[in-house]
Design a protein around this motif. Structure first.
Motif, short mmCIF file in Angstrom:
data_model
loop_
_atom_site.label_atom_id
_atom_site.label_comp_id
_atom_site.label_asym_id
_atom_site.label_seq_id
_atom_site.Cartn_x
_atom_site.Cartn_y
_atom_site.Cartn_z
N GLU A 127 -6.47 4.45 5.86
CA GLU A 127 -6.27 5.88 6.27
C GLU A 127 -5.86 6.88 5.25
O GLU A 127 -5.37 6.25 4.20
CB GLU A 127 -4.96 5.66 7.24
CG GLU A 127 -5.24 4.74 8.29
CD GLU A 127 -4.19 4.28 9.15
OE1 GLU A 127 -4.37 4.19 10.42
OE2 GLU A 127 -3.11 4.21 8.74
N HIS A 227 -4.45 -1.69 5.58
CA HIS A 227 -4.02 -2.89 6.36
C HIS A 227 -5.15 -3.88 5.66
O HIS A 227 -6.52 -3.70 5.64
CB HIS A 227 -4.41 -2.74 7.78
CG HIS A 227 -3.79 -1.82 8.35
ND1 HIS A 227 -3.89 -0.99 9.67
CD2 HIS A 227 -2.44 -1.18 8.01
CE1 HIS A 227 -2.87 -0.34 9.87
NE2 HIS A 227 -1.95 -0.22 8.95
N ARG A 281 7.62 5.19 5.57
CA ARG A 281 6.26 4.96 6.56
C ARG A 281 6.77 3.40 7.01
O ARG A 281 6.45 3.54 8.25
CB ARG A 281 4.95 4.72 5.64
CG ARG A 281 3.96 4.03 6.62
CD ARG A 281 2.74 3.63 5.86
NE ARG A 281 1.94 2.83 6.52
CZ ARG A 281 1.90 1.53 6.12
NH1 ARG A 281 2.19 0.97 4.85
NH2 ARG A 281 1.15 0.62 6.93
N ARG A 325 0.20 -5.47 7.31
CA ARG A 325 0.17 -4.31 7.55
C ARG A 325 0.99 -3.42 6.61
O ARG A 325 0.97 -2.11 6.69
CB ARG A 325 0.32 -4.08 9.04
CG ARG A 325 -0.52 -4.51 10.01
CD ARG A 325 -0.34 -4.49 11.54
NE ARG A 325 0.13 -3.13 12.09
CZ ARG A 325 -0.98 -2.11 12.31
NH1 ARG A 325 -2.16 -2.55 12.44
NH2 ARG A 325 -0.61 -0.90 12.82
N1 GLU Z 1 -0.91 4.78 10.63
C1 GLU Z 1 -0.46 3.62 10.95
C2 GLU Z 1 0.37 3.05 9.36
O1 GLU Z 1 0.82 3.67 8.89
C3 GLU Z 1 -1.45 2.67 11.37
C4 GLU Z 1 -1.88 2.76 12.86
C5 GLU Z 1 -3.11 1.87 13.20
O2 GLU Z 1 -2.71 0.81 13.77
O3 GLU Z 1 -4.32 2.13 13.05
O4 GLU Z 1 -0.04 1.81 9.28
#
Ligand code: GLU
Ligand code: MG
Length: 429
Positions: A127, A227, A281, A325
């Motif tokens: 992301e 992830h 985070r 994650r």
């Molecule tokens: N933005 C979220 C994170 O910091 C994940 C969101 C998602 O499950 O895609 O890991």
């Protein structure tokens, strides 16, 4: 058309891609002999300063490019192309340098294979924020279009250079996007994670746009995660994480692999979430990670059993995978992969009790007793030093340099507010 230069690079402890360029007509020689490199470069922080280190002003290395990693970024009328190759860091006689992060990942995968016959497939989901493309329409077609022509050019570029893009989507946060790649051989997946960020940044630069993969740009905003999806095959090529009769469909082998990751998670985070803002985070209720636990499909789990679908007669076993994650893009993907494999191997090799698999709808009250994540990078580094098993995976110079670089980064942002820290880290990543 040939790119005028070839950039030979490594990724370091600060999650930066650094190296040297040569004229493209010397590529054959560079593939045989590499280019020069300096051990103390491993001590460079995200902010460009050199942390205290054992290498000092002495020593020399070679960066030996791996031709399989080559991507050719095409030039445009006013912006030259370049070929980018990732390299192993070796000693002057060509033997592996024990502090090379890519070698660390390769050795972990080789040891897993030697001891268990298992091979790993992986995919790193990224992301990132494009602050110039901010709008308040999560997941919308409007944001997807607003990001054009950047989005289409990015997907086209990833496709052309062979990174196998899977999804390109507007994410939840303001100006946030996500890009996923098809799963592939694990070392290649980590190579692609290194390359992906550079390709995104380089394309954004061409468009005069800013992008940041930092874990948070604003303490109150959405986080950018990385992830890491893992699946395992045995020596006969059979997928071995899935067993419909196991808890959450996870095989006994999968439960032991997961147990190793969970048992060492608090120390692993010093590598997977290695920036001062990573821990802003990693908090409950952010859909990042709420604690050290494994659960079916729950987006607050450290290790998540991903959904499988039977739509279109798809086979659940071929989709079944574990998602870690608690990584972000300030980490070195080779080290992330390497520590996950080493921890999983530890779980397979020792008498670890298979982990508890929490159901998807587990409540916060039920999770009250699962171990918490470290609350800060400081705490994660202390966990790393205290975990003698995790520490033992590293050459002492690599471990000491990692600790020094990370503590230098903490010093650099000491005294800043969370907002100011986010801004500093976002600039560097
Ligand atoms: N933005 C979220 C994170 O910091 C994940 C969101 C998602 O499950 O895609 O890991
Ligand atoms: Mg996402």
């Amino acid at each position: 058309m040939h790119s005028p230069t070839v950039f030979v690079a490594t990724a370091d402890l600060a999650g930066q891609v650094r190296g040297r360029s040569v004229p493209s007509d010397s590529l054959d020689r560079v593939l045989r002999r590499g280019v020069g490199w300096v051990p103390a470069n491993l001590a460079l922080s995200s902010f460009g300063t050199i942390a205290p280190n054992v290498f000092g002003s002495t020593g020399d290395l070679r960066l030996m490019p791996d031709p399989a990693t080559r991507v050719d970024i095409p030039g445009t009328d006013d912006d030259p192309g370049v070929s980018l190759l990732l390299a192993d860091q070796v000693l002057l006689d060509g033997s592996p340098w024990p502090c090379c992060p890519r070698t660390f990942a390769r050795n972990a995968l080789a040891e897993l294979r030697e001891r268990t016959g298992l091979v790993v497939q992986a995919s790193f989901e990224h992301e990132f924020m494009a602050p110039d493309l901010v709008d308040e329409r999560p997941f919308s077609f409007a944001r997807h279009r607003n990001a054009e022509p950047f989005g289409s050019e990015l997907v086209g570029l990833l496709d052309t250079v062979g990174l196998q893009p899977e999804n390109w989507l507007p994410e939840y946060g303001a100006g946030q996007f996500e890009i996923t790649l098809e799963p592939t051989d694990a070392l290649l997946a980590a190579d692609r994670a290194v390359l992906l960020k550079e390709l995104v940044r380089d394309l954004a630069r061409r468009h005069g746009q800013r992008v940041s993969f930092a874990p948070l740009l604003d303490p109150a905003g959405s986080g950018n995660g990385v992830h890491v999806h893992l699946s395992l095959r045995d020596a006969e090529g059979r997928l071995v994480l899935h067993d419909p009769s196991g808890a959450g469909g996870l095989s006994d082998l999968g439960q032991r692999f997961a147990a190793g990751v969970l048992a060492h998670a608090r120390a692993l985070l010093a590598f997977t979430a290695p920036s001062p803002t990573s821990y802003l985070r990693l908090m409950p209720c952010r859909w990042s990670v709420g604690g050290v636990f494994l659960a079916e499909r729950n987006r607050e789990a450290l290790l998540r059993i991903c959904p499988t679908s039977t739509v279109g007669a798809a086979d659940p076993t071929s989709q079944y995978n574990l998602e870690f994650r608690a990584a972000d893009a300030t980490a070195n993907p080779w080290l992330v992969l390497g520590v996950l494999i080493r921890a999983g191997l530890q779980g397979l090799g020792e008498s670890y009790t298979p982990v508890h698999v929490w159901p998807e709808d587990v409540t916060e009250t039920e999770l009250a007793e699962v171990p918490a994540l470290p609350r800060s990078l400081d705490e994660a580094l202390a966990e790393l030093e205290a975990d003698k098993i995790v520490s033992s995976w590293f050459h002492p110079d690599l471990l000491a340099t990692h600790l020094a670089v990370k503590r230098a980064e903490l010093d650099e942002v000491a005294g800043l507010s969370d907002r100011e820290r986010c801004a500093r880290i976002a600039n560097a990543h």
